[in-house]
Design an enzyme around this catalytic site. Sequence first.
Site, PDB file in Angstrom:
ATOM      1  N   GLY A  29      -3.558   8.640  -3.772  1.00 53.51           N
ATOM      2  CA  GLY A  29      -4.832   9.132  -4.416  1.00 53.51           C
ATOM      3  C   GLY A  29      -4.762  10.210  -5.329  1.00 53.51           C
ATOM      4  O   GLY A  29      -5.917  10.611  -6.172  1.00 53.51           O
ATOM      5  N   CYS A  83     -11.027   2.960  -0.183  1.00 55.64           N
ATOM      6  CA  CYS A  83      -9.544   2.893   0.064  1.00 55.64           C
ATOM      7  C   CYS A  83      -9.123   2.198   1.372  1.00 55.64           C
ATOM      8  O   CYS A  83     -10.062   2.253   2.163  1.00 55.64           O
ATOM      9  CB  CYS A  83      -9.279   4.368   0.256  1.00 55.64           C
ATOM     10  SG  CYS A  83      -7.638   4.778   0.917  1.00 55.64           S
ATOM     11  N   THR A  84      -8.086   1.507   1.171  1.00 58.56           N
ATOM     12  CA  THR A  84      -7.784   0.656   2.270  1.00 58.56           C
ATOM     13  C   THR A  84      -7.540   1.405   3.546  1.00 58.56           C
ATOM     14  O   THR A  84      -7.380   1.002   4.893  1.00 58.56           O
ATOM     15  CB  THR A  84      -6.757  -0.454   2.241  1.00 58.56           C
ATOM     16  OG1 THR A  84      -5.534   0.455   1.710  1.00 58.56           O
ATOM     17  CG2 THR A  84      -7.010  -1.224   1.043  1.00 58.56           C
ATOM     18  N   CYS A 121      -4.240  -1.339  -2.110  1.00 58.37           N
ATOM     19  CA  CYS A 121      -4.548   0.035  -2.165  1.00 58.37           C
ATOM     20  C   CYS A 121      -5.459  -0.070  -3.227  1.00 58.37           C
ATOM     21  O   CYS A 121      -5.200  -0.517  -4.417  1.00 58.37           O
ATOM     22  CB  CYS A 121      -3.124   0.551  -2.404  1.00 58.37           C
ATOM     23  SG  CYS A 121      -3.422   2.339  -3.071  1.00 58.37           S
ATOM     24  N   ASP A 137       0.984  -1.113  -0.123  1.00 53.24           N
ATOM     25  CA  ASP A 137       0.060   0.127   0.102  1.00 53.24           C
ATOM     26  C   ASP A 137       0.766   1.286  -0.019  1.00 53.24           C
ATOM     27  O   ASP A 137       2.136   1.227   0.167  1.00 53.24           O
ATOM     28  CB  ASP A 137      -0.948  -0.026   1.300  1.00 53.24           C
ATOM     29  CG  ASP A 137      -1.793   1.199   1.336  1.00 53.24           C
ATOM     30  OD1 ASP A 137      -2.334   1.546   0.257  1.00 53.24           O
ATOM     31  OD2 ASP A 137      -1.943   1.820   2.274  1.00 53.24           O
TER      32      ASP A 137
END
Lengths: 283, 283
Positions: A51, A195-196, A81, A18
């Site tokens: 992002g 989103c994790t 991710c 991630d």
Amino acid sequence: MPATTERAASDRPIAVFDSGVGGLTVLHELLVSLPSEDYLYLGDTARFPYGDKSQAQLREFSLEISDHLLAAGAKLIVVACGSATAAALPLLEEQLAGTGVDVLGVIAPAAQLAVEATESGRIGVLATPATVDSGAYARAIAASDPHVVLESVPCPDLAPLIQSGVPLDEPAVEIVRRYTTALRAAEVDTAILGCTHFPLFAPILRRMLGRGVHLVTSGEGVVRSVERALAARGLLNERDGEGDYRFHCTGDVDAFRELGTRFLQMPLGEIERVRLEPLRAAA
Amino acid sequence: MPATTERAASDRPIAVFDSGVGGLTVLHELLVSLPSEDYLYLGDTARFPYGDKSQAQLREFSLEISDHLLAAGAKLIVVACGSATAAALPLLEEQLAGTGVDVLGVIAPAAQLAVEATESGRIGVLATPATVDSGAYARAIAASDPHVVLESVPCPDLAPLIQSGVPLDEPAVEIVRRYTTALRAAEVDTAILGCTHFPLFAPILRRMLGRGVHLVTSGEGVVRSVERALAARGLLNERDGEGDYRFHCTGDVDAFRELGTRFLQMPLGEIERVRLEPLRAAA
């Protein structure tokens, strides 16, 4: 690149990556369900957040990381991710074809869970701008059920807010409220935390969305896929007892340890700061 | 003592009390399900922990607190502490009979949820020594289903560890492991987190108990009871929008704010340090 290693194939680690600590929510679910496995987690914290990056950048980052994880002996790679999955999963699948190492993303499993969960047929997704712009959730939901209505809300500030680790004050609450108000207005009965990082804010998100909205996280979904993928290749670790876990990050080790320990509720042990090799020209 | 106030009866707050921050897990569930209500939370942090106090002490503390909350205009009192519920709920019910103010504890609702959830008929409970010694869970489970087997594990160090707010290190992990190993050995399929602090350790508890064990928290259970009790008296707050919340504590305000903000994921706003009045001789 063949994953050469002297360890038995099933003893090699599952790798999870991630941009930061968000993927720890996926690692947690894996530790609950597959505790005998070894894990290697990589947080690309030096380049956080993902992002706001372009699809091309995310593909480059993802290839660099997958090279690193293959070299470290990964038997399976989880792209934990949303942004990286949306931008790079097909490319990673192509690159890893024939290596015997499967690569799994977090979008399709979460989309499937959400389609199973919704009764009204109205699903929402909170995700990074990169993920929303990619259209990956819209495609995954449509593939599961073309008649479901999807409301996508880009949340540019949410992963940075979580990754910062600062306690929630009123301005932060207002940021979360803005995103959740958009979902409430759309009258969804199921919301994907796309989103994790976002499951780390589950308490405030649950309060703001209310009890009528079922939350779906990436971690829940991907565990089943990991287990099936490993079983299909005979790569499940069958030992008794707990496996081992270790962490790599590209940014500050202490910051990663502080935040990771708190969120994961376990001592992280060895954390190695690593430098990712730039891609070869041919990549 | 009549709860005299000039506010309309339904506008008065729901009061929630605990020895520390554990009851915030109950408050959280109430905020998710009944967001229009006002809340008053009291943490008796000066006398934390309750888990090592005698039944007589806990009855005295609980009466002092219920006097305080009635004087503050509570329309319903939630004993959001397993130890205080186990020791004092019948006495509080007796004291409040005729005031129009219901008092609800966390044990019976959690026991019911656990009996509904178990398939094997083997339930575990992790709780403070005070709660285990009281036998309250054993009675509540037997009342729901006399054929269920209950494994009770006293966890003297767990609430203090959580209330301390320190990150989990290896010795702390070993403490948690000791308690969960006892439950795993008993092969339960459902575990009640019988102290309201324990859900704040849900991630590590889930990992240690594994995916085969369903976790039941006090908060989930008590929400339904609160809603039914208020509805029966016509005391549900029917307004649109979010209610107000405020906090009282008997110990250090800053420590309560720091821990509470992090666990509840919201700014706590006004926190008042209060002094509880000792009971009148007659009580």
